[in-house]
Scaffold this motif. Sequence first.
Motif, PDB file in Angstrom:
ATOM      1  N   PRO A  55       0.822  -1.224   0.000  1.00  0.00           N
ATOM      2  CA  PRO A  55       0.000   0.000   0.000  1.00  0.00           C
ATOM      3  C   PRO A  55       0.848   1.263   0.000  1.00  0.00           C
ATOM      4  CG  PRO A  55      -0.020  -1.048   2.163  1.00  0.00           C
ATOM      5  CD  PRO A  55       0.688  -2.001   1.242  1.00  0.00           C
ATOM      6  N   PHE A  56       0.229   2.346  -0.497  1.00  0.00           N
ATOM      7  CA  PHE A  56       0.835   3.681  -0.559  1.00  0.00           C
ATOM      8  C   PHE A  56       2.033   3.732  -1.523  1.00  0.00           C
ATOM      9  CE2 PHE A  56      -0.697   3.023   3.840  1.00  0.00           C
ATOM     10  CZ  PHE A  56      -1.808   3.830   3.799  1.00  0.00           C
ATOM     11  N   THR A  57       2.102   2.769  -2.432  1.00  0.00           N
ATOM     12  CA  THR A  57       3.134   2.790  -3.479  1.00  0.00           C
ATOM     13  C   THR A  57       2.459   2.657  -4.836  1.00  0.00           C
ATOM     14  OG1 THR A  57       3.466   0.388  -3.368  1.00  0.00           O
ATOM     15  CG2 THR A  57       4.876   1.775  -1.957  1.00  0.00           C
ATOM     16  N   LYS A  58       3.186   3.085  -5.887  1.00  0.00           N
ATOM     17  CA  LYS A  58       2.640   3.050  -7.252  1.00  0.00           C
ATOM     18  C   LYS A  58       3.729   2.534  -8.184  1.00  0.00           C
ATOM     19  CE  LYS A  58       0.798   5.997 -10.918  1.00  0.00           C
ATOM     20  NZ  LYS A  58       0.439   7.375 -11.316  1.00  0.00           N
ATOM     21  N   GLY A  59       3.403   1.476  -8.963  1.00  0.00           N
ATOM     22  CA  GLY A  59       4.363   0.910  -9.884  1.00  0.00           C
ATOM     23  C   GLY A  59       4.272   1.543 -11.274  1.00  0.00           C
ATOM     24  N   TYR A  60       4.916   0.889 -12.251  1.00  0.00           N
ATOM     25  CA  TYR A  60       4.901   1.368 -13.653  1.00  0.00           C
ATOM     26  C   TYR A  60       3.502   1.184 -14.227  1.00  0.00           C
ATOM     27  CZ  TYR A  60       5.929   1.480 -18.652  1.00  0.00           C
ATOM     28  OH  TYR A  60       5.926   1.770 -19.994  1.00  0.00           O
ATOM     29  N   LYS A  89      -6.020  -1.408 -13.395  1.00  0.00           N
ATOM     30  CA  LYS A  89      -6.256  -0.569 -12.222  1.00  0.00           C
ATOM     31  C   LYS A  89      -7.505   0.290 -12.347  1.00  0.00           C
ATOM     32  CE  LYS A  89      -3.825  -0.376  -9.259  1.00  0.00           C
ATOM     33  NZ  LYS A  89      -3.762  -1.209  -8.032  1.00  0.00           N
ATOM     34  N   LYS A  90      -7.769   0.759 -13.590  1.00  0.00           N
ATOM     35  CA  LYS A  90      -8.848   1.736 -13.717  1.00  0.00           C
ATOM     36  C   LYS A  90      -9.377   1.712 -15.154  1.00  0.00           C
ATOM     37  CE  LYS A  90      -9.586   6.751 -13.357  1.00  0.00           C
ATOM     38  NZ  LYS A  90      -8.894   8.034 -13.085  1.00  0.00           N
ATOM     39  N   ILE A  91     -10.685   1.921 -15.313  1.00  0.00           N
ATOM     40  CA  ILE A  91     -11.338   1.995 -16.620  1.00  0.00           C
ATOM     41  C   ILE A  91     -12.141   3.281 -16.674  1.00  0.00           C
ATOM     42  CG2 ILE A  91     -12.941   0.883 -18.226  1.00  0.00           C
ATOM     43  CD1 ILE A  91     -12.301  -1.763 -16.854  1.00  0.00           C
ATOM     44  N   SER A  92     -11.917   4.076 -17.705  1.00  0.00           N
ATOM     45  CA  SER A  92     -12.609   5.367 -17.818  1.00  0.00           C
ATOM     46  C   SER A  92     -12.904   5.669 -19.289  1.00  0.00           C
ATOM     47  CB  SER A  92     -11.757   6.494 -17.209  1.00  0.00           C
ATOM     48  OG  SER A  92     -10.510   6.587 -17.884  1.00  0.00           O
ATOM     49  N   ARG A  93     -13.658   6.724 -19.505  1.00  0.00           N
ATOM     50  CA  ARG A  93     -13.983   7.159 -20.868  1.00  0.00           C
ATOM     51  C   ARG A  93     -12.816   7.987 -21.414  1.00  0.00           C
ATOM     52  NH1 ARG A  93     -19.179  10.962 -22.518  1.00  0.00           N
ATOM     53  NH2 ARG A  93     -18.964  10.759 -24.793  1.00  0.00           N
ATOM     54  N   GLU A 105      -1.265  -1.485 -14.438  1.00  0.00           N
ATOM     55  CA  GLU A 105      -0.009  -1.423 -13.701  1.00  0.00           C
ATOM     56  C   GLU A 105       0.806  -2.666 -14.041  1.00  0.00           C
ATOM     57  OE1 GLU A 105       1.181   0.119  -9.345  1.00  0.00           O
ATOM     58  OE2 GLU A 105      -0.072  -1.670  -9.354  1.00  0.00           O
ATOM     59  N   ILE A 106       2.039  -2.459 -14.498  1.00  0.00           N
ATOM     60  CA  ILE A 106       2.884  -3.549 -14.973  1.00  0.00           C
ATOM     61  C   ILE A 106       4.048  -3.715 -14.004  1.00  0.00           C
ATOM     62  CG2 ILE A 106       4.151  -4.466 -16.946  1.00  0.00           C
ATOM     63  CD1 ILE A 106       1.213  -3.967 -17.493  1.00  0.00           C
TER      64      ILE A 106
END
Length: 575
Positions: A55-60, A89-93, A105-106
């Motif tokens: 948690p509180f981290t973000k990858g490529y 991670k996320k789907i948007s328009r 996220e890879i």
Amino acid sequence: MAIFRKRSREGDGDGDGERRIPRKDRRGASAVVVGLIAVALVSMGTYLGFTKDIPFTKGYRVNAVFESATSIRPNSPVRIAGVNVGKVKKISRYQDTDLAMVEMEITKQGLPIHKDATMKIRPRIFLEGNFFVDLSPGTPSSPSLDDGDTIRVTQTSTPVQFYDLLTALQSDTREDLQVLLEEYGRALDGDPRESDKGASRMTRGETGAESLNDTLDDAPEALRGVAIVNEAFLGEDPHDLSRAIAGLQKVTAALGRNERVLQDWVSNFNKTLSIFADENENVAATLRGLQETIPIADRTLAALNRSFPSVRAFSREILPGVRETPATIEASFPWVRQMRGLLRQDELRGLAQELAPASEDLAQATDAAISLFPQQNLFARCLTEVVLPTGDIVIREPEGRKPFETGVENYKEFWYTMVALAGESQNFDGNGQYVRFQPGGGTRTISTGSTNIGGGQQFANPAATPLGTRPIFPGKRPPYRPDVACHTNTIPDINSAAVGGPDGGSSGPQGGGGNPPNGGGGSGSGLPALPGLPLPRSGGGESVANELVSRLNPFRATGKSAKRAKARSARKARR
């Protein structure tokens, strides 16, 4: 427990040396705190076990644009060759369009991802359920994507769902498909009499299916040729086919990147097919005419096949030259640099600008030469057809004057005169060259009358009477015809020219007066008699000979200079 016990003080009376402490007096960690710590540790382990993420981290992360993302969900896996390398991670328009943006996220296991990477949404197996993103990371020669970059929609694809198939088969599409099947059935099993007109004798009376069956008779030979072609597609060296497929992939990828160009091509192709549909009768006639063209094409292809060995040999021979082309180009760079310097403004470019006005004048001169050359041609024809042949004529003298005949062409006589004149004019002084004449005075006085050279009458007193002039003076100027080309004139007969008296001249009698008997310009010649030259005044110092010499002197004084010279001569005479 030891933590709830306290060592007994020395001097206590217990036999074991220890004293039991009441619960209310015990000291140490609280059971509540220990329980909370245990719950936190278990919760963290469970979270890490299921999410596999700190948690509180973000990858490529990388984004991809799809036409539709209805079959994908957050946390759906991202796989390369079946191995999980990330998740959705996320789907948007996507930018107020009908497209979907999927953020993934890879992990480091799936890096690097190149700019020519492709993504496809594929269904998972039945037991897994849902869908996953199949990632192809691209070729190593392509640049890598940075964190947060986006893969375009032309490099992604979605699976075809059953409802997509139903949507494609709308009522109008189904009707078109029905018409296609009906027409195809009529073409195979229709009445052959409708299409026998203009058909080959081999297919008359047969349906389309029967004619197709007849083609199977020639199928072995045709399939043998197809096999040869397919074998040729494999290439001669290893990986020829793979390189061809890779090149085709680049072409299709370029078409995919230029989506608008591809759309225009599809639209134009549709229009082209519509034109063919409108001209179906002409297309049918063309197809019927192929039966005569195909044998010719076979012979042509056979001749082309026979030429391939020579072409192949030429290709092998030209390979060394092709390999030398890069070095040749590299060697030409110094020359190109020198040519750039030569073409600078202060070199040839400026010279060309300075020559531009002269080029315009040259163009005008060239344009004027269009009208000059025909006149030059007429002039050249006049010289070659009239003037030069006339100069080649030998002038013959009549009997009694044979000693004066030279026996050479008359143009040579002219140049003999020039040579003689050049020899006579070899003397010179400070004023230039001069000719020395020693005229002798005679008793005969002649006058030329009015001439076109001097303007007035010219006088002379030869020692003998002039015999005449050849050709005779016509008495009037010959007609001038500028509208008649010179080369159309006939060559004049010089030897037929008549001999007559002096041209308009006359001679005085013996001793200074009268006219000669015949040929001297008197009444016998038929020409007007000229007045005699006035005798010199006594003491004037002038004579006919001096007057003649004065007129023949090209350096004589004129105007006021002549008056001053005469005055000096008169003063000398008086002395």
